[in-house]
Write a protein that holds these residues in place. Structure first.
Motif, PDB file in Angstrom:
ATOM      1  N   THR A 230       0.827  -1.204   0.000  1.00 18.41           N
ATOM      2  CA  THR A 230       0.000   0.000   0.000  1.00 18.41           C
ATOM      3  C   THR A 230       0.864   1.257   0.000  1.00 18.41           C
ATOM      4  O   THR A 230       0.588   2.225  -0.721  1.00 18.41           O
ATOM      5  CB  THR A 230      -0.924   0.016   1.226  1.00 18.41           C
ATOM      6  OG1 THR A 230      -1.705  -1.181   1.237  1.00 18.41           O
ATOM      7  CG2 THR A 230      -1.850   1.216   1.195  1.00 18.41           C
ATOM      8  N   THR A 232       3.885   1.672  -1.192  1.00 21.05           N
ATOM      9  CA  THR A 232       4.522   1.857  -2.492  1.00 21.05           C
ATOM     10  C   THR A 232       3.519   2.395  -3.512  1.00 21.05           C
ATOM     11  O   THR A 232       3.827   3.309  -4.287  1.00 21.05           O
ATOM     12  CB  THR A 232       5.124   0.532  -2.975  1.00 21.05           C
ATOM     13  OG1 THR A 232       6.034   0.035  -1.985  1.00 21.05           O
ATOM     14  CG2 THR A 232       5.872   0.712  -4.283  1.00 21.05           C
ATOM     15  N   THR A 233       2.308   1.832  -3.508  1.00 24.80           N
ATOM     16  CA  THR A 233       1.261   2.325  -4.403  1.00 24.80           C
ATOM     17  C   THR A 233       0.907   3.771  -4.072  1.00 24.80           C
ATOM     18  O   THR A 233       0.739   4.617  -4.961  1.00 24.80           O
ATOM     19  CB  THR A 233       0.011   1.449  -4.297  1.00 24.80           C
ATOM     20  OG1 THR A 233       0.355   0.082  -4.554  1.00 24.80           O
ATOM     21  CG2 THR A 233      -1.059   1.893  -5.287  1.00 24.80           C
ATOM     22  N   VAL A 237       1.040   6.993  -6.639  1.00 20.81           N
ATOM     23  CA  VAL A 237      -0.142   7.790  -6.981  1.00 20.81           C
ATOM     24  C   VAL A 237       0.023   9.230  -6.514  1.00 20.81           C
ATOM     25  O   VAL A 237      -0.269  10.177  -7.258  1.00 20.81           O
ATOM     26  CB  VAL A 237      -1.412   7.154  -6.365  1.00 20.81           C
ATOM     27  CG1 VAL A 237      -2.627   8.041  -6.638  1.00 20.81           C
ATOM     28  CG2 VAL A 237      -1.642   5.760  -6.927  1.00 20.81           C
ATOM     29  N   THR A 364      10.172   2.724  -2.353  1.00 20.13           N
ATOM     30  CA  THR A 364       9.199   3.814  -2.514  1.00 20.13           C
ATOM     31  C   THR A 364       9.778   4.960  -3.337  1.00 20.13           C
ATOM     32  O   THR A 364       9.043   5.635  -4.068  1.00 20.13           O
ATOM     33  CB  THR A 364       8.749   4.335  -1.138  1.00 20.13           C
ATOM     34  OG1 THR A 364       9.904   4.676  -0.358  1.00 20.13           O
ATOM     35  CG2 THR A 364       7.951   3.270  -0.396  1.00 20.13           C
ATOM     36  N   ALA A 367       9.211   4.102  -6.898  1.00 21.99           N
ATOM     37  CA  ALA A 367       7.823   4.358  -7.278  1.00 21.99           C
ATOM     38  C   ALA A 367       7.597   5.841  -7.540  1.00 21.99           C
ATOM     39  O   ALA A 367       6.932   6.232  -8.507  1.00 21.99           O
ATOM     40  CB  ALA A 367       6.880   3.857  -6.181  1.00 21.99           C
ATOM     41  N   THR A 402      -5.652   8.683  -3.635  1.00 17.91           N
ATOM     42  CA  THR A 402      -4.638   8.838  -2.591  1.00 17.91           C
ATOM     43  C   THR A 402      -5.275   8.810  -1.208  1.00 17.91           C
ATOM     44  O   THR A 402      -4.799   8.126  -0.294  1.00 17.91           O
ATOM     45  CB  THR A 402      -3.861  10.151  -2.788  1.00 17.91           C
ATOM     46  OG1 THR A 402      -3.223  10.139  -4.063  1.00 17.91           O
ATOM     47  CG2 THR A 402      -2.814  10.341  -1.708  1.00 17.91           C
ATOM     48  N   LEU A 405      -6.553   5.203  -0.453  1.00 16.59           N
ATOM     49  CA  LEU A 405      -5.456   4.299  -0.104  1.00 16.59           C
ATOM     50  C   LEU A 405      -4.977   4.550   1.323  1.00 16.59           C
ATOM     51  O   LEU A 405      -4.654   3.608   2.057  1.00 16.59           O
ATOM     52  CB  LEU A 405      -4.285   4.497  -1.078  1.00 16.59           C
ATOM     53  CG  LEU A 405      -4.435   3.898  -2.467  1.00 16.59           C
ATOM     54  CD1 LEU A 405      -3.352   4.430  -3.398  1.00 16.59           C
ATOM     55  CD2 LEU A 405      -4.386   2.370  -2.412  1.00 16.59           C
TER      56      LEU A 405
END
Length: 433
Positions: A230, A232-233, A237, A364, A367, A402, A405
């Motif tokens: 989560t 990293t995503t 984003v 991260t 990303a 964002t 998440l």
């Protein structure tokens, strides 16, 4: 473990901050004065001074971000192997060398090499710096450290931008070369601190008992660790709807749709820096003891509002109102930035085990760098093809994602310490026990 939500004064933070942390903060503003000297003028220098077409300039700047992505994974392993202090020395040397190469080379291959060196330094700089900070600054005061660091960083960039605007002369190649050399020189105090007073910190951390070096988890295993998928995503984003658009999408929209002058854009970026310097320390005290995931959601709402203000600049293009809307966009975005720095980096480093801190931060960072590549491409395609309202809609939806998440996913995966509502005793409290 204390769950108190009292908000100590910043003087308490300075008292609790180890000597090594104070030394690192002491050189931040000076280092980023150098960054501010050149940051606004990359396109001008490469296009007008060196004669590269705008298409080539775009590719060159993409090379910088791409180099950061390429080195992220091996860089994280290197940080864990040699320690963040040695890795940071390498970061400084690569970045300074790249600035000098860019200043004096007049060929495309030479410029590409210089920009790639800078990209390697930038790509490794973020995870290395965060790992070094986490190795020195105790968890309870890291949020304040990152916030104060961000204030000093923006103060330096703002001062550098003002100096650069006064010094640079589009009729003088030497004035640009002097700025790039000055940027390289701005890293010298940091280098000296790492080589002398901080030579005893930031070394490699041995694996815990029972874990051999060969058993260190791969990046895939780290992604499967609690909350890291989560995080990293979320970093990708937020990077896509955040900084990549502030640096590329906002200027493109302001120029093409709002018809804002370059001077107006400079005013907007100055307003962005001013808001951060003025409000970051105030915001730090206001969010102390609050759930970091909820703070990130507020940040997302502010960023969504900033992009709607950008859209409003197209209502009356070429007017003072359009310029004011763009400046308002940059200012509201800056308020969101003050919520970002004391939350995401702190959550990440509370999750990371000491011996894998380099890998966690590099994952991260990779990303985020990927978003820095994709963001300008998407902005250019949508705005360039007349889909400017769709561009704004995409950013607003991304801000909503964002927030989702953060609150719906990440909040359930964090313990109270990582989420900022419980804390281990600060150093001064430990001394009293």
């Amino acid at each position: 473990m204390s769950t108190s939500t009292t908000r100590p004064a910043l003087s308490a933070f300075w008292h609790d901050l180890p000597r090594e942390g104070k030394l690192m903060l002491s050189v931040i503003a000076f280092e980023f004065i150098g960054t501010g000297l050149v940051l606004p003028f990359w396109v001008v220098y490469l296009h007008e001074m060196r004669g590269y077409s705008l298409d080539v300039v775009g590719v060159l700047l993409a090379v910088m971000a791409a180099a950061g992505v390429v080195v992220a994974a091996p860089g994280g392993m290197l940080i864990d192997r040699v320690g963040p202090r040695i890795a940071m020395i390498g970061v400084i040397l690569f970045t300074a060398l790249g600035q000098v190469v860019v200043a004096f080379t007049s060929t495309l291959p030479g410029t590409t090499i210089g920009i790639a060196l800078i990209g390697v330094g930038f790509g490794m700089g973020w995870p290395t710096a965060q790992a070094l900070v986490a190795s020195i600054v105790p968890s309870p005061i890291r949020a304040r450290y990152f916030g104060v660091n961000f204030t000093l960083l923006n103060l330096g960039i703002g001062i550098g931008g003002i100096i650069g605007g006064l010094v640079v002369d589009v009729d003088s190649l030497a004035s640009f070369q002097a700025m790039y050399v000055a940027d390289a020189f701005s890293y010298v105090p940091s280098l000296l601190i790492l080589l002398i007073p901080l030579r005893h910190v930031g070394g490699p951390v041995p694996s815990p008992d029972g874990v051999e070096d060969g058993e260190k988890p791969s990046y895939l295993k780290i992604l499967r660790a609690p909350a890291m998928g989560t995080m990293t995503t979320l970093m990708f984003v937020s990077g896509f709807v955040g900084y990549s658009q502030l640096n590329a999408g906002m200027p493109a929209y302001a120029r093409a749709i709002g018809e804002v002058s370059t001077r107006g854009l400079g005013f907007a970026f100055a307003a962005n820096t001013f808001v951060i310097v003025l409000l970051q320390l105030v915001v730090l005290q206001r969010i102390e003891g609050r759930r970091r995931t909820r703070v990130i959601a507020v940040m997302s709402a502010l960023w969504a509002g900033s992009w709607l203000l950008l859209a409003a600049s197209g209502i009356a293009p070429g007017t003072v109102a359009a310029t004011l809307f763009v400046a308002a966009c940059a200012s509201v975005f800056a308020l969101g930035e003050t919520l970002l720095q004391p939350t995401m980096p702190v959550i990440l480093n509370d999750l990371a085990p000491d011996h894998l801190r380099g890998r966690y931060n590099a994952l991260t960072a990779g990303a985020f760098q990927s978003a820095a590549i994709l963001g300008p491409i998407v902005a250019g395609l949508l705005i360039g093809n007349g889909l400017h309202l769709e561009f704004i809609g995409l950013l607003v939806v991304g801000c909503g994602l964002t927030a989702w998440l953060s609150v719906v996913r990440l909040e359930l995966q964090l313990d109270d310490v990582a989420n900022g509502v419980a804390r281990a005793p600060a150093p001064s409290e430990q001394h009293q026990t």
